[in-house]
Scaffold this motif. Structure first.
Motif, PDB file in Angstrom:
ATOM      1  N   VAL A 101      -8.035  -1.377 -12.198  1.00 12.05           N
ATOM      2  CA  VAL A 101      -7.026  -1.673 -11.176  1.00 12.05           C
ATOM      3  C   VAL A 101      -5.797  -0.821 -11.473  1.00 12.05           C
ATOM      4  N   TYR A 102      -4.860  -0.850 -10.542  1.00 13.93           N
ATOM      5  CA  TYR A 102      -3.592  -0.151 -10.770  1.00 13.93           C
ATOM      6  C   TYR A 102      -2.580  -1.116 -11.373  1.00 13.93           C
ATOM      7  N   ASN A 103      -1.919  -0.630 -12.382  1.00 14.05           N
ATOM      8  CA  ASN A 103      -0.843  -1.383 -13.032  1.00 14.05           C
ATOM      9  C   ASN A 103       0.472  -0.704 -12.658  1.00 14.05           C
ATOM     10  N   PHE A 104       1.451  -1.509 -12.240  1.00 14.89           N
ATOM     11  CA  PHE A 104       2.705  -0.952 -11.716  1.00 14.89           C
ATOM     12  C   PHE A 104       3.892  -1.290 -12.619  1.00 14.89           C
ATOM     13  N   ARG A 152       0.849  -1.189   0.000  1.00 13.07           N
ATOM     14  CA  ARG A 152       0.000   0.000   0.000  1.00 13.07           C
ATOM     15  C   ARG A 152       0.887   1.243   0.000  1.00 13.07           C
ATOM     16  N   TRP A 153       0.663   2.094  -0.977  1.00 17.08           N
ATOM     17  CA  TRP A 153       1.493   3.288  -1.128  1.00 17.08           C
ATOM     18  C   TRP A 153       0.884   4.452  -0.350  1.00 17.08           C
ATOM     19  N   LYS A 154       1.659   5.499  -0.227  1.00 17.52           N
ATOM     20  CA  LYS A 154       1.173   6.692   0.464  1.00 17.52           C
ATOM     21  C   LYS A 154      -0.059   7.244  -0.264  1.00 17.52           C
ATOM     22  N   ASN A 155      -1.043   7.653   0.491  1.00 11.56           N
ATOM     23  CA  ASN A 155      -2.281   8.225  -0.047  1.00 11.56           C
ATOM     24  C   ASN A 155      -3.108   7.230  -0.871  1.00 11.56           C
ATOM     25  N   TRP A 156      -2.876   5.918  -0.654  1.00 11.73           N
ATOM     26  CA  TRP A 156      -3.639   4.921  -1.426  1.00 11.73           C
ATOM     27  C   TRP A 156      -5.136   5.045  -1.171  1.00 11.73           C
ATOM     28  N   LYS A 196       8.076   3.757  -5.006  1.00 21.96           N
ATOM     29  CA  LYS A 196       9.047   4.228  -5.988  1.00 21.96           C
ATOM     30  C   LYS A 196       8.711   3.813  -7.417  1.00 21.96           C
ATOM     31  N   VAL A 197       7.707   2.944  -7.570  1.00 22.34           N
ATOM     32  CA  VAL A 197       7.320   2.513  -8.921  1.00 22.34           C
ATOM     33  C   VAL A 197       6.240   3.447  -9.455  1.00 22.34           C
ATOM     34  N   THR A 198       6.092   3.463 -10.763  1.00 18.54           N
ATOM     35  CA  THR A 198       5.016   4.255 -11.370  1.00 18.54           C
ATOM     36  C   THR A 198       3.755   3.396 -11.432  1.00 18.54           C
ATOM     37  N   ARG A 199       2.613   4.030 -11.368  1.00 19.92           N
ATOM     38  CA  ARG A 199       1.350   3.291 -11.437  1.00 19.92           C
ATOM     39  C   ARG A 199       0.375   4.032 -12.347  1.00 19.92           C
ATOM     40  N   LYS A 200      -0.439   3.270 -13.012  1.00 20.41           N
ATOM     41  CA  LYS A 200      -1.483   3.850 -13.857  1.00 20.41           C
ATOM     42  C   LYS A 200      -2.728   2.972 -13.750  1.00 20.41           C
ATOM     43  N   VAL A 201      -3.864   3.562 -14.010  1.00 23.44           N
ATOM     44  CA  VAL A 201      -5.134   2.843 -13.939  1.00 23.44           C
ATOM     45  C   VAL A 201      -5.408   2.178 -15.282  1.00 23.44           C
ATOM     46  N   ILE A 202      -5.712   0.876 -15.253  1.00 24.08           N
ATOM     47  CA  ILE A 202      -6.040   0.145 -16.473  1.00 24.08           C
ATOM     48  C   ILE A 202      -7.261  -0.748 -16.196  1.00 24.08           C
TER      49      ILE A 202
END
Length: 244
Positions: free
Chosen positions: A203-206, A187-191, A220-226
């Motif tokens: 969902v989030y793709n990392f 779980r990332w910050k501000n999830w 530290k990874v990038t995430r996007k909604v897919i």
């Protein structure tokens, strides 16, 4: 909790898929012995945040018929009485008969994944998933010898992890378990702020992938909604490429 009876009902629900003649909707609806009463009691005592999504009556009937599960069971009750259930601000999505917030039904989501046509025997059932891109599956025989037990497909190792719990116990897990502990490191910050507005078909793709050394720190990874469908297909493809 009537673990034996609920496990038996779950197994009956799974084996009912194998019947060549599908049960009618009237045979599946049991007003006198509804599993919803027990599920509502569990929700009422839940430690975690639980949101019951309203069901559309006709869609609920269609989904129950396609699932071929009696409403005496918790699964059948959830399919018939809810559009799905959101846990912990939508982090976990338990599938029901569909809702604008969770635009998937349990049977339609499984079609083409655990069975080809409604009425066939499934080797597993996808029963829930999370915003992380993890999937919860009920074993119908395709995941191991522990028929009727729940597995978690984890995005940080692409493995089916046996949880050694029944469907009813899985509901209790969602309602009462320490999810921060279960998802420790995932779980990332501000999830919570982000997930609370995430649609149930996304969902989030990392990247880098969470199962790589570079993807170990989720902050530290990038995430996007897919779309969740896209993530599921990606997971299956990656498993093949990695020889799982």
């Amino acid at each position: 909790m009537k673990l034996f009876s609920t496990l038996t009902l779950t197994l009956i629900a799974l084996t009912s898929f194998s019947q060549t003649k599908m049960k009618t909707i009237n045979e599946l609806i049991n007003e006198k012995d509804s599993g919803w009463k027990e599920v509502k009691e569990w929700i009422g005592a839940a430690k975690n945040k639980v949101e019951i999504l309203p069901a559309d009556p006709q869609k609920a009937k269609n989904a129950l018929y396609q699932t071929q599960v009696t409403t005496s069971s918790p699964m059948g009750a959830i399919v018939y009485m809810t559009g799905g259930i959101l846990i912990d601000n939508g982090w976990i999505r338990i599938l029901g008969s569909g809702n604008t917030k969770l635009d998937r039904t349990l049977p339609e989501w499984n079609k083409g994944k655990s069975f080809k046509e409604f009425g066939e025997t499934p080797s597993f059932l996808l029963i829930a998933d999370d915003a992380l891109g993890g999937f919860y599956l009920l074993n119908g025989g395709g995941l191991g010898k522990d028929l009727g037990k729940v597995y978690y497909f984890s995005p940080d190792n692409l493995e089916y992890e046996p949880l050694d719990i029944t469907y009813s116990e899985f509901l209790q897990f969602c309602f009462n378990n320490d999810l921060d502990k279960f998802y420790d490191g995932s779980r990332w910050k501000n999830w919570k702020t982000e997930v609370s507005v995430l649609k149930g078909d996304k969902v989030y793709n990392f990247y880098p992938f969470l199962w790589t050394a570079e993807g170990e720190d989720i902050n530290k990874v990038t995430r996007k909604v897919i779309p969740v469908e896209e993530q599921y297909s990606l997971n299956m493809e990656l498993r093949k490429q990695l020889g799982h």
